[in-house]
Design an enzyme around this catalytic site. Structure first.
Site, mmCIF file in Angstrom:
data_model
loop_
_atom_site.group_PDB
_atom_site.id
_atom_site.type_symbol
_atom_site.label_atom_id
_atom_site.label_comp_id
_atom_site.label_asym_id
_atom_site.label_seq_id
_atom_site.Cartn_x
_atom_site.Cartn_y
_atom_site.Cartn_z
ATOM 1 N N PHE A 77 0.822 -1.215 0.000
ATOM 2 C CA PHE A 77 0.000 0.000 0.000
ATOM 3 C C PHE A 77 0.858 1.267 0.000
ATOM 4 O O PHE A 77 0.360 2.330 -0.371
ATOM 5 C CB PHE A 77 -0.868 0.076 1.278
ATOM 6 C CG PHE A 77 -1.979 -0.928 1.368
ATOM 7 C CD1 PHE A 77 -3.204 -0.683 0.779
ATOM 8 C CD2 PHE A 77 -1.803 -2.124 2.057
ATOM 9 C CE1 PHE A 77 -4.236 -1.597 0.870
ATOM 10 C CE2 PHE A 77 -2.833 -3.043 2.157
ATOM 11 C CZ PHE A 77 -4.058 -2.778 1.564
ATOM 12 N N THR A 120 -4.439 2.073 -8.631
ATOM 13 C CA THR A 120 -5.578 3.001 -8.528
ATOM 14 C C THR A 120 -6.261 3.163 -9.876
ATOM 15 O O THR A 120 -5.624 2.993 -10.925
ATOM 16 C CB THR A 120 -5.069 4.380 -8.041
ATOM 17 O OG1 THR A 120 -6.091 5.352 -8.253
ATOM 18 C CG2 THR A 120 -3.838 4.846 -8.804
ATOM 19 N N ASP A 121 -7.537 3.562 -9.853
ATOM 20 C CA ASP A 121 -8.224 3.818 -11.128
ATOM 21 C C ASP A 121 -7.682 5.065 -11.819
ATOM 22 O O ASP A 121 -7.952 5.283 -13.005
ATOM 23 C CB ASP A 121 -9.753 3.914 -10.930
ATOM 24 C CG ASP A 121 -10.208 5.108 -10.089
ATOM 25 O OD1 ASP A 121 -9.357 5.835 -9.542
ATOM 26 O OD2 ASP A 121 -11.434 5.303 -9.983
ATOM 27 N N GLU A 122 -6.899 5.888 -11.089
ATOM 28 C CA GLU A 122 -6.369 7.110 -11.716
ATOM 29 C C GLU A 122 -5.373 6.788 -12.832
ATOM 30 O O GLU A 122 -5.071 7.660 -13.646
ATOM 31 C CB GLU A 122 -5.715 8.023 -10.674
ATOM 32 C CG GLU A 122 -6.744 8.607 -9.740
ATOM 33 C CD GLU A 122 -6.349 9.913 -9.083
ATOM 34 O OE1 GLU A 122 -5.378 10.558 -9.505
ATOM 35 O OE2 GLU A 122 -7.023 10.285 -8.118
ATOM 36 N N TYR A 144 0.999 12.303 -9.732
ATOM 37 C CA TYR A 144 0.678 11.149 -8.873
ATOM 38 C C TYR A 144 0.254 9.961 -9.725
ATOM 39 O O TYR A 144 0.784 8.850 -9.575
ATOM 40 C CB TYR A 144 -0.441 11.507 -7.883
ATOM 41 C CG TYR A 144 -1.141 10.287 -7.297
ATOM 42 C CD1 TYR A 144 -0.503 9.472 -6.369
ATOM 43 C CD2 TYR A 144 -2.438 9.931 -7.701
ATOM 44 C CE1 TYR A 144 -1.139 8.340 -5.848
ATOM 45 C CE2 TYR A 144 -3.077 8.813 -7.195
ATOM 46 C CZ TYR A 144 -2.419 8.018 -6.265
ATOM 47 O OH TYR A 144 -3.047 6.906 -5.761
ATOM 48 N N ALA A 146 0.752 9.383 -12.832
ATOM 49 C CA ALA A 146 1.837 8.891 -13.693
ATOM 50 C C ALA A 146 2.774 7.987 -12.897
ATOM 51 O O ALA A 146 3.239 6.947 -13.386
ATOM 52 C CB ALA A 146 2.602 10.072 -14.287
ATOM 53 N N LYS A 148 1.934 6.211 -10.260
ATOM 54 C CA LYS A 148 1.227 4.960 -9.962
ATOM 55 C C LYS A 148 1.135 4.096 -11.228
ATOM 56 O O LYS A 148 1.245 2.866 -11.151
ATOM 57 C CB LYS A 148 -0.173 5.241 -9.414
ATOM 58 C CG LYS A 148 -0.212 5.833 -8.020
ATOM 59 C CD LYS A 148 0.316 4.906 -6.924
ATOM 60 C CE LYS A 148 -0.565 3.720 -6.643
ATOM 61 N NZ LYS A 148 -0.116 2.956 -5.441
ATOM 62 N N LYS A 183 -7.872 15.075 2.044
ATOM 63 C CA LYS A 183 -8.649 14.500 0.945
ATOM 64 C C LYS A 183 -10.081 15.018 1.050
ATOM 65 O O LYS A 183 -10.542 15.416 2.140
ATOM 66 C CB LYS A 183 -8.637 12.967 1.020
ATOM 67 C CG LYS A 183 -7.239 12.348 1.015
ATOM 68 C CD LYS A 183 -6.639 12.312 -0.375
ATOM 69 C CE LYS A 183 -5.195 11.841 -0.376
ATOM 70 N NZ LYS A 183 -5.026 10.415 -0.252
ATOM 71 N N ARG A 208 -16.409 11.192 -9.219
ATOM 72 C CA ARG A 208 -15.561 10.105 -8.740
ATOM 73 C C ARG A 208 -16.466 8.931 -8.393
ATOM 74 O O ARG A 208 -17.649 9.109 -8.113
ATOM 75 C CB ARG A 208 -14.771 10.539 -7.479
ATOM 76 C CG ARG A 208 -13.803 11.696 -7.711
ATOM 77 C CD ARG A 208 -12.615 11.250 -8.539
ATOM 78 N NE ARG A 208 -11.616 12.274 -8.786
ATOM 79 C CZ ARG A 208 -11.598 13.074 -9.865
ATOM 80 N NH1 ARG A 208 -12.545 12.997 -10.764
ATOM 81 N NH2 ARG A 208 -10.608 13.938 -10.037
ATOM 82 N N GLY A 277 -5.145 20.202 -14.637
ATOM 83 C CA GLY A 277 -5.264 18.844 -15.195
ATOM 84 C C GLY A 277 -6.310 17.994 -14.496
ATOM 85 O O GLY A 277 -6.254 16.761 -14.555
#
Ligand code: NAD
Ligand code: DAU
Length: 341
Positions: A77, A120-122, A144, A146, A148, A183, A208, A277
């Site tokens: 994690f 992550t889905d990002e 971030y 990129a 991941k 967050k 989201r 972005g």
């Protein structure tokens, strides 16, 4: 089995460790965490005397330290996880998310053990219509994301090249107890309770796909136990929400719980300059995880938001120490200095 869990003092990692120890008496957990600004041992309070749990403070970039650890499998994690911080300075993201992950993959390769990589889905970027499946191309938009995406592809490459037993999970936005109050959801709760303005990026209509952290953790455990090597599993709650809708739901709940003036709370909403972005919409298809691993989310969104607001109301001391900076680390001090606060 002794499982090395990295990043176990963070939001999802700490929820995961509690759940894993409670639901799997056959496992031991070794928590490796360097305790950045996001790592907080208070998240694991009560486990100090648990014989199946141990903590090591250390960095996943420290290869000598990694070589000295004893374990049978890895669940990874640890990461720099906040998009806004990555926009200010991407260096720690490259270091931890890419180099650190590559070090753990080397370790899994040397020990011939399973490694579950929490992605992550990002990594998929933004989608106007439909949902991302595991076959969707990776198109990360923030530093971030990129970092991941890079670590996710390293995990895939280590399976393809060296046959490492890797499983990758890609989850959507988590919420729930112990989430760091920078967050969206915990920030809005903490600011509303303090009567501070609620900064909404852009028009507040970004979407989201939200999932309760307990549902994410159950899916990670299932993917770890039953997932096929080299496979990717999407994890999502089939729960798309606009940011502004969530903020209103939080304020309604606070007003109900505390009997505070609803209109005054709504008046705290402040539209601010958009995140550069800023991805417009995330939506993830969890069908493979549902059908192959027999998983489905159990926490409904309204119920989950209500219990999360209740948790933050009952644990003001926890997030109060974070907001006051009392818990502050070196990295956090630097970050706040950059922000000028
Ligand atoms: P978090 O920021 O709350 O916790 C990260 C933890 O990693 C902290 O305890 C921190 O101290 C530790 N850490 C950071 N750098 C380290 C290093 N170099 N060595 C050792 N430990 C280090 O993050 P989170 O929200 O709990 O996310 C956990 C993982 O799940 C991340 O990989 C993230 O990308 C992924 N993820 C998060 C979400 C979400 O909505 N939060 C969704 C999908 C995937
Ligand atoms: O999708 C999974 C990702 O979700 C994880 O990989 C990341 O680790 C996690 O941080 C999260 O990323 P987001 O950027 O989606 O989360 P965040 O809570 O920062 O923002 C959620 C949405 O709310 C996003 O559209 C930006 C917006 N926002 C956020 C903050 C902090 C605001 O409008 N105002 C804010 O102050």
């Amino acid at each position: 089995m002794r499982i090395l869990v990295t990043g176990g003092a963070g939001f999802i990692g700490s929820n995961f460790i509690r759940q894993m120890l409670a639901e799997h008496p056959e496992h031991e957990v070794l928590n490796l965490d360097s305790l950045t600004y996001a790592g907080n041992l208070e998240n694991l309070q009560g486990l100090e005397t648990e014989p199946r749990y141990a903590f090591v403070r250390g960095d996943i970039c420290d290869q000598d330290l990694l070589k000295g650890l004893t374990f049978d499998a890895i669940i990874h994690f640890a990461a720099e996880s906040h998009v806004d911080r990555s926009i200010l300075d991407s260096s720690p993201f490259l270091q931890t998310n890419i180099t650190g992950t590559k070090n753990l993959l080397e370790l899994a390769r040397a020990r011939r053990c399973r490694m579950l990589h929490v992605s992550t889905d990002e990594v998929y970027g933004s989608i106007a219509e439909g949902q991302f499946t595991e076959m969707s191309p990776l198109s990360p938009n923030s530093p971030y994301a990129a970092s991941k995406a890079s670590s996710d592809l390293f995990a895939r490459a280590y399976h393809e090249t060296y046959g490492v037993d890797v499983v990758i999970t890609r989850c959507s936005n988590n919420y729930g107890p112990y989430q760091f109050p920078e967050k969206l959801i915990p920030l809005m709760i903490a600011n509303a309770l303090a009567g501070k303005s609620l900064p909404v990026y852009g028009d507040g209509k970004n979407v989201r796909d939200w999932i309760h952290v307990a549902d994410h953790c159950r899916a990670v455990a299932l993917a770890f136990h039953k997932g096929r090597a080299g496979e990717v599993y999407n994890i999502g709650g089939r729960n798309e929400q606009q940011n502004i809708g969530i903020i209103r739901m939080i304020l309604e709940t606070i007003s109900e719980r505390l009997g505070s003036d609803r209109e005054a709370l709504m008046g705290l909403i402040t539209y601010v300059t958009d995140r550069p972005g800023h991805d417009r919409r995330y939506a993830i298809d969890p069908l493979k995880t549902e059908s192959e691993l027999g998983w489905k989310p159990l926490v409904g969104f309204e119920e989950g938001i209500a219990s999360t607001v209740d948790w933050y109301l009952a644990n003001r001391a926890w997030w109060g120490r974070i907001l006051s900076g009392e818990y502050m680390t070196y990295y956090e001090t630097q970050y706040r200095q950059r922000l000028g606060s």
